[in-house]
Design a protein around this motif. Structure first.
Motif, PDB file in Angstrom:
ATOM      1  N   LYS A  53       0.797  -1.229   0.000  1.00 56.49           N
ATOM      2  CA  LYS A  53       0.000   0.000   0.000  1.00 56.49           C
ATOM      3  C   LYS A  53       0.825   1.271   0.000  1.00 56.49           C
ATOM      4  O   LYS A  53       0.304   2.349  -0.277  1.00 56.49           O
ATOM      5  N   ARG A  55       1.972   2.326   2.860  1.00 56.77           N
ATOM      6  CA  ARG A  55       1.310   2.902   4.043  1.00 56.77           C
ATOM      7  C   ARG A  55       2.334   3.354   5.075  1.00 56.77           C
ATOM      8  O   ARG A  55       3.302   2.643   5.344  1.00 56.77           O
ATOM      9  N   SER A 140      -7.857  -1.052   4.145  1.00 55.02           N
ATOM     10  CA  SER A 140      -8.494  -0.942   2.837  1.00 55.02           C
ATOM     11  C   SER A 140      -7.467  -1.238   1.727  1.00 55.02           C
ATOM     12  O   SER A 140      -6.274  -1.001   1.901  1.00 55.02           O
ATOM     13  N   ASN A 142      -6.538  -0.017  -1.131  1.00 52.61           N
ATOM     14  CA  ASN A 142      -6.073   1.030  -2.043  1.00 52.61           C
ATOM     15  C   ASN A 142      -4.601   1.327  -1.798  1.00 52.61           C
ATOM     16  O   ASN A 142      -4.075   1.037  -0.720  1.00 52.61           O
ATOM     17  N   SER A 148     -10.702   4.364  -1.181  1.00 54.57           N
ATOM     18  CA  SER A 148     -10.808   2.927  -0.928  1.00 54.57           C
ATOM     19  C   SER A 148     -11.557   2.251  -2.071  1.00 54.57           C
ATOM     20  O   SER A 148     -12.520   2.811  -2.593  1.00 54.57           O
TER      21      SER A 148
HETATM   22 MG    MG Z   1      -7.817   3.049   4.410  1.00 51.49          MG
END
Ligand code: MG
Ligand code: TXA
Length: 346
Positions: A53, A55, A140, A142, A148
């Motif tokens: 991701k 992230r 999520s 994405n 998302s």
């Molecule tokens: Mg999210």
């Protein structure tokens, strides 16, 4: 890495279970949005989610269970308010923040002493958790910062080449992420609004449920937040969004005064043809459930159509619409134009 996109059925779910038991990650549908799942006890597997991701490492993941037995080792306590909320809203789109249990890897909790836990109602999500035999950490599906995904095509667009398997379970019914409620403080507090509303929880608990201020206000860079996800720009398409408050006639006039190149509107159903620029709709005015269901795919569609500037009809700020408003505020990086009343903005 080759990414398989398979219809969710008995065989593909069994395969997902094998991958997860081997420390791999898998994208799966839930009733809210698609998620990327990994064994919540396996730090190496969970690290793959953060990598796929892009992230930030300090943003913790929600742990997904498929039975109340699975709470064992996931949470250190399950107090009466949590039991009441679980009885009323699980399985379903509600995440509770509770003291963290000892089975979880550190990466799942991003260093916090708490954990978000949720029992999804989607039959495919439940079947995948059972096939893995362990609760699954899943954000999520994405790329970090993007809207998302609410269908398998949008997951594949972001995740092709980044994970081995996407399970296609059709469109998500809710369309916005779960309500996140913290049960760590004296009073329950909503950290992220969703399909389960403040009013619904208050009815079940018989006590006041607070709403964190950051839900409708921008967070300063140096501000301490209750939920790391509040800090980040979120849900954003490539286009620049502006939320416009006011009635339809005022909105139409405002947009008509803008230079028209690559300008789009995101409006309510039935308004498209009356606007001076191209428009997509995201549900009926006042229909929070329909707006939640369609918002994220509409944001992605605007990018596919080449929109550069988008003016958005503002939803209501209560019930399920609060979740829609919260996502749109962040997608618009808090750009709001208020055309209501006799103020200077008129
Ligand atoms: Mg999210
Ligand atoms: O509907 C959903 O919740 C979806 C599906 C896949 O289940 N998942 C999801 O996960 O939206 P994610 O990672 O995109 O959002 C989780 C949010 C983040 O804002 C995160 O900061 C917050 O929950 N969160 C997770 N654990 C937390 C904790 N221990 N304390 C405070 N906030 C937490």
């Amino acid at each position: 890495m080759e990414t398989l996109l398979l219809k969710a059925d008995e065989n593909s779910i069994r395969y997902a279970g094998e991958l997860l038991r081997r420390g791999e990650i898998v994208a799966m549908p839930t009733e809210t949005v698609y998620g990327i799942a990994a064994d919540c006890t396996d730090g190496n597997a969970v690290a793959k989610i953060f990598a796929a991701k892009g992230r930030p490492q300090d943003n913790p993941l929600i742990v997904h269970i498929a039975s109340l037995d699975m709470l064992e080792g996931v949470v250190a306590a399950f107090p009466p308010p949590a039991q009441k909320l679980a009885a009323a809203f699980w399985p379903g789109p509600l995440t509770m923040i509770l003291p963290r249990g000892e089975r979880l890897c550190d990466a799942t909790c991003a260093g916090l002493s708490s954990v978000g836990v949720r029992f999804p109602s989607h039959p495919v999500a439940q079947a995948v958790i059972r096939a893995a035999g362990v609760p699954l950490s899943a954000p999520s599906a994405n790329l970090s910062g993007k809207p998302s995904p609410t269908n398998a095509r949008d997951v594949f667009a972001d995740m092709n080449g980044r994970l081995p398997l996407v399970l296609d379970g059709g469109d998500c019914t809710a369309g916005v992420e779960s309500t996140v409620v913290s049960l760590l403080g004296e009073k329950p507090q909503i950290l992220r609004p969703g399909y389960v509303t403040k009013e619904q929880m208050e009815r079940v608990l018989g006590t006041e449920v607070l709403i964190a201020a950051a839900i409708t206000h921008a967070v300063r860079a140096d501000e301490k937040v209750l939920s790391p996800g509040m800090k980040y720009k979120h849900y954003a398409p490539d286009a620049d969004l502006t939320l416009v408050k006011g009635d339809f006639a005022t909105f139409r006039k405002y947009v008509g005064g803008m230079p028209a190149k690559n300008v789009w509107c995101l409006c309510f159903d039935g308004e498209e043809d009356a606007l001076p620029v191209p428009a997509l709709s995201y549900g009926g005015e006042g229909d929070g459930a329909a707006q939640a269901h369609r918002l994220f795919s509409a944001l992605r569609e605007l990018d596919r159509r080449g929109a550069k500037t988008v003016y958005v009809r503002c939803p209501a700020e209560d019930g399920v619409s609060l979740a829609v408003y919260n996502r749109l505020l962040r997608a618009a990086a808090f750009r709001v134009v208020d055309l209501r009343g006799d103020g200077e903005n008129r």
